[in-house]
Design a protein around this motif. Sequence first.
Motif, PDB file in Angstrom:
ATOM      1  N   ALA A 236     -17.707   3.682  15.562  1.00 42.90           N
ATOM      2  CA  ALA A 236     -17.588   4.812  14.622  1.00 42.90           C
ATOM      3  C   ALA A 236     -16.877   4.318  13.360  1.00 42.90           C
ATOM      4  O   ALA A 236     -17.106   4.815  12.268  1.00 42.90           O
ATOM      5  CB  ALA A 236     -16.798   5.949  15.262  1.00 42.90           C
ATOM      6  N   GLN A 237     -15.985   3.333  13.546  1.00 37.81           N
ATOM      7  CA  GLN A 237     -15.321   2.710  12.403  1.00 37.81           C
ATOM      8  C   GLN A 237     -15.731   1.251  12.394  1.00 37.81           C
ATOM      9  O   GLN A 237     -15.508   0.542  13.372  1.00 37.81           O
ATOM     10  CB  GLN A 237     -13.807   2.818  12.540  1.00 37.81           C
ATOM     11  CG  GLN A 237     -13.359   4.210  12.967  1.00 37.81           C
ATOM     12  CD  GLN A 237     -11.862   4.364  12.920  1.00 37.81           C
ATOM     13  OE1 GLN A 237     -11.263   4.346  11.846  1.00 37.81           O
ATOM     14  NE2 GLN A 237     -11.260   4.514  14.087  1.00 37.81           N
ATOM     15  N   GLN A 238     -16.306   0.793  11.306  1.00 42.67           N
ATOM     16  CA  GLN A 238     -16.745  -0.601  11.208  1.00 42.67           C
ATOM     17  C   GLN A 238     -15.647  -1.492  10.638  1.00 42.67           C
ATOM     18  O   GLN A 238     -15.729  -2.709  10.706  1.00 42.67           O
ATOM     19  CB  GLN A 238     -18.004  -0.703  10.335  1.00 42.67           C
ATOM     20  CG  GLN A 238     -19.250  -0.126  11.015  1.00 42.67           C
ATOM     21  CD  GLN A 238     -19.742  -0.988  12.165  1.00 42.67           C
ATOM     22  OE1 GLN A 238     -19.821  -2.208  12.050  1.00 42.67           O
ATOM     23  NE2 GLN A 238     -20.065  -0.372  13.295  1.00 42.67           N
ATOM     24  N   ARG A 239     -14.639  -0.854  10.075  1.00 45.16           N
ATOM     25  CA  ARG A 239     -13.484  -1.597   9.574  1.00 45.16           C
ATOM     26  C   ARG A 239     -12.221  -1.025  10.211  1.00 45.16           C
ATOM     27  O   ARG A 239     -12.049   0.187  10.265  1.00 45.16           O
ATOM     28  CB  ARG A 239     -13.402  -1.498   8.042  1.00 45.16           C
ATOM     29  CG  ARG A 239     -14.384  -2.431   7.339  1.00 45.16           C
ATOM     30  CD  ARG A 239     -14.640  -2.047   5.895  1.00 45.16           C
ATOM     31  NE  ARG A 239     -13.483  -2.151   4.992  1.00 45.16           N
ATOM     32  CZ  ARG A 239     -12.948  -3.297   4.578  1.00 45.16           C
ATOM     33  NH1 ARG A 239     -13.417  -4.443   4.991  1.00 45.16           N
ATOM     34  NH2 ARG A 239     -11.941  -3.287   3.726  1.00 45.16           N
ATOM     35  N   ILE A 240     -11.364  -1.916  10.717  1.00 48.38           N
ATOM     36  CA  ILE A 240     -10.191  -1.497  11.477  1.00 48.38           C
ATOM     37  C   ILE A 240      -8.952  -1.615  10.591  1.00 48.38           C
ATOM     38  O   ILE A 240      -8.677  -2.682  10.035  1.00 48.38           O
ATOM     39  CB  ILE A 240     -10.025  -2.400  12.730  1.00 48.38           C
ATOM     40  CG1 ILE A 240     -11.323  -2.426  13.570  1.00 48.38           C
ATOM     41  CG2 ILE A 240      -8.823  -1.980  13.560  1.00 48.38           C
ATOM     42  CD1 ILE A 240     -11.831  -1.072  13.985  1.00 48.38           C
ATOM     43  N   ALA A 241      -8.224  -0.509  10.470  1.00 53.05           N
ATOM     44  CA  ALA A 241      -7.011  -0.507   9.644  1.00 53.05           C
ATOM     45  C   ALA A 241      -5.852  -1.152  10.398  1.00 53.05           C
ATOM     46  O   ALA A 241      -5.615  -0.851  11.563  1.00 53.05           O
ATOM     47  CB  ALA A 241      -6.656   0.933   9.269  1.00 53.05           C
ATOM     48  N   CYS A 242      -5.135  -2.038   9.713  1.00 57.61           N
ATOM     49  CA  CYS A 242      -4.088  -2.827  10.378  1.00 57.61           C
ATOM     50  C   CYS A 242      -2.696  -2.574   9.812  1.00 57.61           C
ATOM     51  O   CYS A 242      -2.507  -2.514   8.592  1.00 57.61           O
ATOM     52  CB  CYS A 242      -4.380  -4.314  10.221  1.00 57.61           C
ATOM     53  SG  CYS A 242      -6.007  -4.779  10.807  1.00 57.61           S
ATOM     54  N   GLY A 243      -1.753  -2.504  10.732  1.00 58.84           N
ATOM     55  CA  GLY A 243      -0.346  -2.456  10.353  1.00 58.84           C
ATOM     56  C   GLY A 243       0.355  -3.635  11.025  1.00 58.84           C
ATOM     57  O   GLY A 243      -0.263  -4.397  11.756  1.00 58.84           O
ATOM     58  N   VAL A 244       1.649  -3.785  10.771  1.00 56.51           N
ATOM     59  CA  VAL A 244       2.399  -4.824  11.463  1.00 56.51           C
ATOM     60  C   VAL A 244       3.609  -4.229  12.165  1.00 56.51           C
ATOM     61  O   VAL A 244       4.194  -3.244  11.709  1.00 56.51           O
ATOM     62  CB  VAL A 244       2.894  -5.952  10.518  1.00 56.51           C
ATOM     63  CG1 VAL A 244       1.745  -6.836  10.112  1.00 56.51           C
ATOM     64  CG2 VAL A 244       3.618  -5.388   9.312  1.00 56.51           C
ATOM     65  N   SER A 245       3.954  -4.852  13.274  1.00 57.89           N
ATOM     66  CA  SER A 245       5.165  -4.519  14.011  1.00 57.89           C
ATOM     67  C   SER A 245       6.167  -5.623  13.712  1.00 57.89           C
ATOM     68  O   SER A 245       5.893  -6.795  13.970  1.00 57.89           O
ATOM     69  CB  SER A 245       4.833  -4.468  15.507  1.00 57.89           C
ATOM     70  OG  SER A 245       6.004  -4.296  16.261  1.00 57.89           O
ATOM     71  N   ILE A 246       7.293  -5.243  13.132  1.00 53.98           N
ATOM     72  CA  ILE A 246       8.289  -6.255  12.735  1.00 53.98           C
ATOM     73  C   ILE A 246       9.507  -6.170  13.645  1.00 53.98           C
ATOM     74  O   ILE A 246      10.155  -5.128  13.748  1.00 53.98           O
ATOM     75  CB  ILE A 246       8.682  -6.079  11.254  1.00 53.98           C
ATOM     76  CG1 ILE A 246       7.416  -6.187  10.377  1.00 53.98           C
ATOM     77  CG2 ILE A 246       9.719  -7.116  10.849  1.00 53.98           C
ATOM     78  CD1 ILE A 246       7.681  -6.044   8.890  1.00 53.98           C
ATOM     79  N   GLY A 247       9.782  -7.267  14.294  1.00 54.60           N
ATOM     80  CA  GLY A 247      10.864  -7.326  15.267  1.00 54.60           C
ATOM     81  C   GLY A 247      12.240  -7.215  14.628  1.00 54.60           C
ATOM     82  O   GLY A 247      12.390  -7.270  13.401  1.00 54.60           O
ATOM     83  N   ILE A 248      13.233  -7.055  15.484  1.00 54.07           N
ATOM     84  CA  ILE A 248      14.628  -7.021  15.052  1.00 54.07           C
ATOM     85  C   ILE A 248      14.983  -8.407  14.502  1.00 54.07           C
ATOM     86  O   ILE A 248      14.653  -9.424  15.120  1.00 54.07           O
ATOM     87  CB  ILE A 248      15.535  -6.633  16.240  1.00 54.07           C
ATOM     88  CG1 ILE A 248      15.220  -5.187  16.658  1.00 54.07           C
ATOM     89  CG2 ILE A 248      17.012  -6.836  15.906  1.00 54.07           C
ATOM     90  CD1 ILE A 248      15.715  -4.797  18.035  1.00 54.07           C
TER      91      ILE A 248
END
Length: 371
Positions: free
Chosen positions: A128-140
């Motif tokens: 349904a989505q051909q492009r995947i939106a990305c975020g980042v998880s930033i550690g302590i």
Amino acid sequence: MIQIDELRIHLLRMPLVRFFETSFSRTTERSIVLIEVVQDGLSGWGEVTAGEHPFFNEEWTHSVLEIVRKYVAPRLLGKQLQSAAEVGALSAGVRGHNMARGGVEAAVWDLEARMNNLPLWKHIGGGAQQRIACGVSIGIQDTVDELLETIDRELQSGYQRIKLKIKPGWDMDVLRAVRKRFGDIQLTVDANSAYTLADVEHLKQIDEFGLVYAEQPLSHDEIIDHAKLQKVLSTPICLDECIRSPHHAKQAIELDAGRVINIKLGRVGGFANAIQVHDIAKEAGIPVWCGGMLEAGIGRAHNIAMASLPNFVFPGDVSASKRYWKRDIVTPAIDVDAQGMIDLPQGIGFGIDIDHDWLKQVTVQTETLRT
Ligand code: OSB
Ligand code: MG
């Protein structure tokens, strides 16, 4: 028709480019279990997302090896199945250990996609989505300055959302510094169960930061306490650890214990359950997004396929290989464009090639199980 002749358990050791620290531990090197299922000479691949210690949930690398070899593989090998959707039920008698079971289940979905000459995302009903939106998880981080520098770099790479790991002592002051420096960015936090209801007054301060959601503030198995906390917070709670099954998703939604769900393929035991959690949330108007567990390329590619389902509305923790590995086990490595998006791969199965030379070099042990 599925009938697996052989199951290989590959144990990999891969150092992270940089340590990743959560409220429960710091990881510098991953020990990753890959599952390869073989039928008539064709292989399907899955990645088990358990960590190196039983701190995120009860599973860890060596429990995975034992659960797969003693309980999951013997129930799968040689069985005739109509579809990969039936794999989960074979080991339903095993309590917990969803990541071990889910890694095997995902490998069979990948194999089935290959048998049908389809990309995995298409095979699971995604796309349904051909492009995947990305975020980042930033550690302590060791210092707030290092954190601010890291955020700056990730934003410049195009990532759409910043998720900060928090814990008592690394929370409100850090958030204040981040808002001050970066203004109105898409910001979230993840406490990995570092707080209790005794911290309610403290946690209420989180509302001043305009977060998209606050992930898993309370205990890993506490849906009811999250419902109590949600009542006094305006920030939506996002559940991660708490949602291990479609049933948990239903319970949490019914109790208003969270208004967002992080779906992790392994945590819920594989694709069949992940799709169900997705559908339950969609029906209830609860947005979901794709979580990450510091995966290597195969797990990363499986996540991308899953995140193409329509209700994955927030950016996922599905970032580029190079944030984790100097060389990934897939080629080309997974990369994110300047808009913070990944295009769905068009190859069959999980869609990218395994870098077999490198895989060999990082493999410390392979075990082959047959009917
Ligand atoms: O809670 O989402 C989590 C990593 C290890 C264990 C738990 C979590 C995480 C992440 C990492 O946040 C996401 C990633 O893979 O980048
Ligand atoms: Mg989380």
